[in-house]
Design an enzyme around this catalytic site. Structure first.
Site, PDB file in Angstrom:
ATOM      1  N   ARG A 234      42.676  83.792 -75.381  1.00 23.16           N
ATOM      2  CA  ARG A 234      41.220  83.906 -75.291  1.00 23.16           C
ATOM      3  C   ARG A 234      40.634  82.500 -75.318  1.00 23.16           C
ATOM      4  O   ARG A 234      41.081  81.631 -76.074  1.00 23.16           O
ATOM      5  CB  ARG A 234      40.660  84.729 -76.453  1.00 23.16           C
ATOM      6  CG  ARG A 234      41.204  86.141 -76.534  1.00 23.16           C
ATOM      7  CD  ARG A 234      40.794  86.995 -75.357  1.00 23.16           C
ATOM      8  NE  ARG A 234      39.442  87.513 -75.493  1.00 23.16           N
ATOM      9  CZ  ARG A 234      38.815  88.182 -74.534  1.00 23.16           C
ATOM     10  NH1 ARG A 234      39.394  88.371 -73.369  1.00 23.16           N
ATOM     11  NH2 ARG A 234      37.597  88.640 -74.741  1.00 23.16           N
ATOM     12  N   GLU A 263      33.630  80.983 -69.935  1.00 17.94           N
ATOM     13  CA  GLU A 263      33.935  81.628 -68.650  1.00 17.94           C
ATOM     14  C   GLU A 263      32.987  82.773 -68.304  1.00 17.94           C
ATOM     15  O   GLU A 263      32.868  83.148 -67.137  1.00 17.94           O
ATOM     16  CB  GLU A 263      35.377  82.145 -68.637  1.00 17.94           C
ATOM     17  CG  GLU A 263      35.647  83.322 -69.563  1.00 17.94           C
ATOM     18  CD  GLU A 263      37.111  83.761 -69.477  1.00 17.94           C
ATOM     19  OE1 GLU A 263      37.343  84.923 -69.107  1.00 17.94           O
ATOM     20  OE2 GLU A 263      38.003  82.956 -69.788  1.00 17.94           O
ATOM     21  N   HIS A 295      41.401  83.192 -65.195  1.00 14.28           N
ATOM     22  CA  HIS A 295      41.680  84.449 -65.903  1.00 14.28           C
ATOM     23  C   HIS A 295      42.434  85.419 -64.978  1.00 14.28           C
ATOM     24  O   HIS A 295      42.077  86.594 -64.858  1.00 14.28           O
ATOM     25  CB  HIS A 295      40.376  85.086 -66.398  1.00 14.28           C
ATOM     26  CG  HIS A 295      40.553  85.923 -67.628  1.00 14.28           C
ATOM     27  ND1 HIS A 295      39.684  85.887 -68.693  1.00 14.28           N
ATOM     28  CD2 HIS A 295      41.501  86.826 -67.961  1.00 14.28           C
ATOM     29  CE1 HIS A 295      40.094  86.735 -69.623  1.00 14.28           C
ATOM     30  NE2 HIS A 295      41.200  87.311 -69.199  1.00 14.28           N
TER      31      HIS A 295
END
Length: 338
Positions: A234, A263, A295
């Protein structure tokens, strides 16, 4: 059941539609859930959310007022959902706790090898017909010490892969897994000891109040000089500005990221025709020893199938009046890790 699917990306829609079949009517919405898009869920008893959606208390209150009763998170991470507010409003929340740990573990190794063997630079040089090798020297992964922060399913799969490369493995986790010790010779140590000894540190921790900025300036300073740091967990676990400072100083030699603390609203969308709006990320991307992916570690056919199947299973359980297999409830403060 009619379901509004927020942040519905083209890459996942066929998988979700196939899993839903005729059981559910999915209304795909490209927009993120937020205060300005809540009304799009009108008429749906359920919504399906992604990691970029805003499920804070004010948004959940408006969803509940529209008649929404179920929130299905299409991911393992759910720090974007206010579970206490959901419980107060009578909203049922479920997530997908696991989906092909191989996808994330293998992507982590891809980042590691690409950084080590300087594949980005090599590719660019070759396209310019520059075949010099002087600035492309890497290192043998065999025999290196790798510290795995978070030794759950993903960390466990990664341990097996790295064991195959001949790495020495260190692990840090609040719940050590003795099987990793027996199978791969992984040795559990404290986080500071792991940082001091590991040539490569890879992070697979969830984002909680306890892990936010787990790798801050002080922790980064405890890394072995010249180390590589990878984060496919994360974004908020790493203080990006501190990492950039460590790169500039030369203390941190490599940084590989699939997640980024800022993000939300940036990743999963095409911003190529817009002015750059994130100076921190721009500076990070300008570093030759940094590799960032947007991601995408989870992005395999197998993982997308797992996510779709589990999400639909949660929705089907609710439609049938049953509890979903992976429902989430707020953790009482007394039971939260220190």
């Amino acid at each position: 059941m009619h379901v509004t699917v927020y942040s519905a990306h083209a890459f996942e829609q066929p998988f979700l539609a196939a899993a839903a079949g005729r059981q559910h009517e999915l209304h795909f919405v490209a927009d993120r859930l937020g205060p300005e898009t809540v009304a799009l869920a009108h008429g749906s008893p359920a919504v399906a959310l992604f990691t970029s959606d805003d499920a804070s208390a004010p948004v959940l209150e408006r969803l509940a007022a529209l008649g929404v009763r179920y929130v299905a998170v299409r991911a393992a991470g759910h720090d974007n959902v206010d579970l206490a507010a959901a419980a107060r409003l009578g909203l049922r929340v479920a997530h997908v706790p696991e989906y092909s740990p191989y996808a994330i573990a293998e992507h982590t190794v891809a980042l590691l090898l690409a950084l080590n063997r300087r594949l980005r630079q090599a590719d660019q040089q070759l396209r310019d017909y520059n075949f010099c090798l002087d600035n492309l020297v890497g290192f043998d992964l065999h025999g290196k010490t790798v510290g795995i922060v978070g030794c759950g399913r993903i960390g466990g799969v990664l341990a097996g892969i790295l064991h195959g490369f001949g790495c020495h493995l260190l692990g840090y986790d609040v719940q050590p897994n003795p099987q990793l010790v027996r199978r791969y010779g992984l040795r559990y140590v404290g986080l500071d000891e792991l940082c001091a000894q590991a040539d490569i540190v890879t992070v697979h921790a969830p984002l909680t109040p306890q892990t936010r900025y787990l790798f801050d300036a002080a922790r980064l300073a405890r890394l072995k000089p010249g180390a590589m740091l990878l984060n496919t967990g994360r974004g908020g676990v790493l203080d990006t500005a501190a990492a950039l400072a460590a790169l500039r100083s030369g203390y941190l030699a490599y940084l590989g990221l699939d997640v980024y603390e800022h993000e939300k609203g940036l990743f999963f969308q095409d911003h190529s025709h817009e002015p750059a709006a994130d100076p921190l990320l721009d500076e990070l991307l300008a570093q030759p020893n940094v590799l960032v992916t947007g991601h995408q570690a989870f992005l395999t056919r197998e993982a997308l199938t797992n996510i779709a199947d589990a999400t639909v299973a949660n929705l089907s359980a609710w439609a049938q009046g049953r509890a979903a297999a992976h429902e989430l409830r707020p953790v009482p403060p007394a039971l939260q890790p220190a």
